[in-house]
Design an enzyme around this catalytic site. Structure first.
Site, mmCIF file in Angstrom:
data_model
loop_
_atom_site.group_PDB
_atom_site.id
_atom_site.type_symbol
_atom_site.label_atom_id
_atom_site.label_comp_id
_atom_site.label_asym_id
_atom_site.label_seq_id
_atom_site.Cartn_x
_atom_site.Cartn_y
_atom_site.Cartn_z
ATOM 1 N N ASP A 229 -5.067 2.560 -0.747
ATOM 2 C CA ASP A 229 -4.018 3.334 -0.084
ATOM 3 C C ASP A 229 -2.837 3.586 -1.013
ATOM 4 O O ASP A 229 -2.237 4.659 -0.989
ATOM 5 C CB ASP A 229 -3.548 2.607 1.187
ATOM 6 C CG ASP A 229 -4.424 2.962 2.372
ATOM 7 O OD1 ASP A 229 -4.752 4.158 2.524
ATOM 8 O OD2 ASP A 229 -4.816 2.056 3.130
ATOM 9 N N GLU B 239 0.832 -1.214 0.000
ATOM 10 C CA GLU B 239 0.000 0.000 0.000
ATOM 11 C C GLU B 239 0.859 1.252 0.000
ATOM 12 O O GLU B 239 0.349 2.358 -0.077
ATOM 13 C CB GLU B 239 -0.881 0.030 1.260
ATOM 14 C CG GLU B 239 -1.785 -1.155 1.408
ATOM 15 C CD GLU B 239 -2.570 -1.141 2.709
ATOM 16 O OE1 GLU B 239 -3.733 -0.757 2.671
ATOM 17 O OE2 GLU B 239 -1.998 -1.510 3.761
ATOM 18 N N CYS C 169 -6.477 -6.360 -3.579
ATOM 19 C CA CYS C 169 -7.693 -6.341 -2.754
ATOM 20 C C CYS C 169 -8.284 -4.937 -2.651
ATOM 21 O O CYS C 169 -9.281 -4.732 -1.985
ATOM 22 C CB CYS C 169 -7.417 -6.916 -1.367
ATOM 23 S SG CYS C 169 -6.161 -6.017 -0.455
HETATM 24 C C1 PEP Z 1 -6.530 -0.720 0.356
HETATM 25 O O1 PEP Z 1 -5.916 0.199 0.897
HETATM 26 O O2 PEP Z 1 -6.635 -0.831 -0.877
HETATM 27 C C2 PEP Z 1 -7.178 -1.752 1.175
HETATM 28 C C3 PEP Z 1 -7.722 -2.826 0.634
HETATM 29 O O3 PEP Z 1 -7.249 -1.533 2.509
HETATM 30 P P1 PEP Z 1 -8.341 -0.532 3.184
HETATM 31 O O4 PEP Z 1 -9.257 -0.063 2.085
HETATM 32 O O5 PEP Z 1 -9.022 -1.348 4.210
HETATM 33 O O6 PEP Z 1 -7.477 0.547 3.726
HETATM 34 MG MG MG Z 2 -5.486 0.113 3.063
#
Ligand code: PEP
Ligand code: MG
Length: 847
Positions: A732, A708, A779
């Site tokens: 992120d 990230e 993800c």
């Molecule tokens: C992301 O940062 O892409 C991620 C899947 O985590 P979150 O959205 O929970 O920060």
């Molecule tokens: Mg994230």
């Protein structure tokens, strides 16, 4: 001092003491008001049993409350059902706010009048905040007013309380700027009220010269506190200091909502709406055949009008006996609570079931109950009293400018009518809805919406409500096209009129041509067929036409979604946002609780499916209510994710142990969020290794990282030597690559994960991982974006972790693609300069 923990109460009247349990009124005998004593009086001047302040003097002058220096509230109630006398025969000798000494005359009453007109002269003296009292030691026998001690109280926490009372007994916070983007609407109001209720002191939220009882959700909502408003918390009572500290702390932290300077685009939209919501003009269409409203739930429906009218529930104004009416109200509240419990359990989506949990809380709201009980005391029937209480509040909320709070008026009416129907013995009328119905109503309640017959109802439009109302939220979760705030002319449409309801555009078209209807039906059929096919094939493997398996797994927040993911063909879980299990709580979950939840999810997946648990990703923008952290200038760049876990090793170790215990039940993977340096990865891995050894876990648990942060993407080959797998968090990664806050409303369009800068980092990550034989998933949100899927496959991503409802469609898409073609597309796209160019190229590729 131990001695000061006792409080002695002198007889307020002369007479014979009667145990409170023997008073012929269940309200007192069952100690619903509080524990204490009763006196069969022989004198007629009520004396104060202690020194204190008159905090309440009933308008009928038959009851008075004295609050002592220690914060103990003593209610003295002369006679039974004396409220009916409306003050006749009573003369008050004091007024609210007076400070009185023990033995001072409070109320004089005419024994003849009162004993002739009231049921009994038995006078009760009870402590209404009994949680302050450890032991009640009543005397017995004949007592003399002002001379005999009739009740000794052993106070709990008295030393601290006395100290607090001695210093002030009152406390107030510094001004607080409310950080919630949509102000203190129902959810944060409930969080604040629930916390406030754990204190004895009276607690108020004060804004300028307005204030609200902090223990009442409806009162807080009625104050209409908005984002950025300055409020103070004020408390009076024995635990005032602690109450102010806790309640103010909770508000500063967002009252259970994600705040911290980060305002999501959705919240910003609400904000803008709220600001615009001053006397909003209803949209009017120029076309006489089209009625406009606002989109509440997307989708198209073609059907016939069915008008829904709410039945009036009549109740008599005058009640019989106050005690009887009170019993009726209590029984109805209890029954309504059970009905809501049943309704809740019929909704699979937990967040939607919460709407009815909030209704249950309204049934216990002190301000609502106060109004109702006072009305009963003044002779009204239970039905009339309750109707007055909920209508007063609903009308008050409905008149607010804040669209969200005004929307909650409907919830109060919904729960209010539920109780009223029970009191009046009226059954909920069954709607004789025809086939293909499009319902039109002044307003539908959340209960109506949750129980709609989906076989027959294709959509609905209401004159009231907005897109943020609970009805709209439920409609979206039930997948019913819906419009709120529709032109009132819709109420005049005759039953059976053919219409097209466009939930996405917020329009209702009457008298559509046959060609229009046919076109829509065809589009619906096509879409429905495609959905049905995708669903039918959801359990087939997601293999490209040239034989490459791309694992399609689910992003989940808890057990329900894990189960839904499996049902929809998910090959496992690529991201459990474990923080969702921790964020909504005021206290830390125990190790047993944590173990249970991870084990339950693992069992739901089974040993053939991947289960990637991301360790706690809190801090910064997602504060943990029970682990307050100092405020940070830049929370997104502060102590968040794995940094917080390494700073709180005990908490981290407890989570790791709990997760590890789930290893026998699924293909367990542990993943660290926000890894920026190799040192962090090594430190976190060492903890997992230590706990694994200590627990004697023999299963092969994979340990990977979220990518990230650009530093990690750039260094991916080195990270890949030490991590078993990567999952790219594009949400992120995009914000840190482009230096654009992911929640900034003005940057929402530019902060695009399809920006070539981000795409190149994804490509670097994949290259580094594959060089070391490690797999890479995505993800972040783009994994669920059909436009991005061919590109990600072309770049070489091995796994797509997507939102649960998107699983069948993304799997179907993978099966239609050839990896070779995707690679060509990716090679081309990675040479482009802007996100717009990327989207155009991908749009062309999709045809
Ligand atoms: C992301 O940062 O892409 C991620 C899947 O985590 P979150 O959205 O929970 O920060
Ligand atoms: Mg994230």
């Amino acid at each position: 001092m131990a001695a000061s923990q006792r409080l002695e109460l002198f007889a307020p009247l002369s007479g014979l003491l009667v145990p409170i349990e023997q008073v012929p009124d269940p309200v007192f005998a069952q100690k619903m008001v509080g524990d204490g004593i009763s006196i069969d009086p022989t004198s007629n001047v009520l004396l104060s049993p202690v020194a204190g302040k008159i905090t309440q003097l009933h308008s009928a002058k038959h009851a008075v409350t004295i609050t002592t220096e220690e914060g103990v509230e003593i209610l003295i109630h002369i006679g039974l059902d004396t409220v009916m006398l409306k003050g006749e025969g009573f003369t008050a000798k004091v007024k609210e706010g007076d400070v009185v000494t023990a033995g001072q005359a409070l109320i004089e009453f005419d024994g003849d009048t009162v004993s002739r007109k009231a049921r009994s002269l038995l006078t009760q003296m009870v402590v209404t905040n009994g949680d302050r009292v450890g032991k009640f030691l009543p005397a017995s026998g004949f007592v003399r007013a002002g001379q005999t001690v009739v009740l000794t109280l052993e106070l709990v926490g008295a030393t601290a309380a006395v100290a607090a009372a001695a210093t002030s007994g009152e406390a107030q916070s510094e001004p607080i700027r409310v950080p919630n983007p949509t102000g203190l609407h129902a959810r944060p109001a409930a969080v604040v009220a629930n916390l406030a209720k754990t204190f004895t002191s009276t607690i108020k939220l004060v804004r300028g010269d307005e204030n609200a009882n902090a223990k009442s959700v409806v009162a807080i909502m009625g104050l209409e506190v908005q984002y950025g408003d300055e409020i103070r918390v004020k408390a009076a009572g024995p635990d005032a200091d602690a109450a102010v500290k806790a309640v103010a702390g909770m508000i500063i932290q967002g009252s259970g909502e994600e705040v911290g300077g980060v305002i999501s685009p959705a919240a910003q939209k609400h904000l803008a709406k709220i600001k615009r919501a001053v006397a909003p003009a209803k949209p009017k269409s120029g076309d006489p055949n089209v009625l406009l409203g606002v989109s509440a739930s997307p989708g198209l429906a073609v059907g016939q009008i069915f008008q829904v009218r709410q039945e009036a529930i009549d109740v008599a104004e005058q009640g019989s006996d106050a005690q009887f009416e009170r019993g009726k109200l209590d029984a109805a509240l209890k029954e309504a609570k059970q009905q809501l419990e049943a309704l809740k359990s019929g909704i699979s989506d937990a967040s939607k079931a919460e709407i009815f949990a909030a209704h249950q809380e309204l049934l216990e709201d002190p301000d609502l109950l106060d109004i109702a009980i006072n009305a009963i005391s003044s002779g009204k029937s239970a039905g009339f009293a309750w109707k007055t209480a909920f209508s007063t509040y609903a009308d008050k909320l409905a008149a607010l400018k804040n669209e969200i709070l005004a929307g909650r008026a409907n919830d109060i009416r919904d729960v209010g009518r539920r109780v009223l129907r029970i009191i009046a013995g009226v059954k909920e009328a069954e709607l004789a809805v025809p086939e293909n119905a499009i319902l039109i109503a002044e307003d539908l309640t959340p209960s109506d919406t949750a129980s709609l017959d989906r076989e027959k109802v294709l959509g609905f439009a209401t004159v009231g409500g907005g897109s943020t109302s609970h009805v709209a939220i439920l409609a979206r979760s039930l997948n019913i096209p819906a419009i709120c705030g529709i032109d009132e002319d819709a109420l005049q449409l005759a039953n059976g009129t053919a219409v097209i309801l466009d939930g996405s555009k917020g329009s209702l078209r009457k008298n559509p041509s046959e060609a229009e209807v046919a076109q829509i039906r065809e589009a619906q059929l096509k879409l429905g067929k495609q959905r049905a096919e995708e669903l039918a094939a959801a359990h087939q493997a997601s293999v490209t036409t040239d034989g490459h398996h791309i694992e399609v797994v689910a992003n989940i927040g808890g057990l329900d979604e894990a189960k839904q993911g499996v049902e929809l063909g998910g090959e496992g879980v690529g991201l459990l946002r474990s923080e969702f299990l921790y964020l909504d709580r005021a206290d830390a979950p125990t190790e047993e609780e944590q173990t249970q939840i991870y084990t339950d999810i693992a069992k739901a997946l089974g040993t053939e499916r991947t289960f990637v648990v991301r360790t706690l990703d809190v801090g910064g923008d997602k504060p943990l209510p029970y682990l307050p952290q100092p405020a940070e200038e830049n929370p997104f760049l502060g102590i968040r994710g794995v940094r917080l876990c390494l700073a709180e090793p005990e908490m981290f170790r407890m989570q790791i142990r709990s997760v590890l215990r789930a290893a026998p039940f699924a293909k367990l993977h542990i993943m660290f969020p926000m890894i920026a340096t190799l040192d962090e990865l090594r430190a976190a891995k060492a903890i997992v290794a230590e706990e694994k050894a200590a627990l004697n876990v023999s299963a092969d648990v994979k340990v990977g990282i979220m990518v990230e942060v650009p530093s990690t993407a750039v260094m991916s080959e080195l990270f890949a030597k030490e991590a078993d797998f990567f999952s790219i968090g594009t949400n992120d990664l995009t914000q840190y690559t482009l230096a654009m806050d992911r929640g900034h409303p003005k940057l929402a369009k530019q902060a695009d994960a399809l920006n070539p800068g981000v795409l190149r980092l994804i490509a670097m990550t994949v290259k580094g991982a594959h060089a070391q034989g490690k797999w890479v998933g995505v993800c972040g949100g783009i994994a669920s974006d059909p436009q991005a899927v061919p590109l990600l496959i072309g770049i070489g991503v091995d796994e797509l972790s997507v939102s649960v409802p998107a699983i069948p469609a993304i799997k179907a898409m993978v099966r239609r693609l050839s990896k070779a073609d995707c690679q060509k597309l990716a090679a081309e796209v990675l040479q482009l300069g802007t996100a717009t160019e990327v989207r155009e190229r991908l749009g062309k590729a999709a045809g």
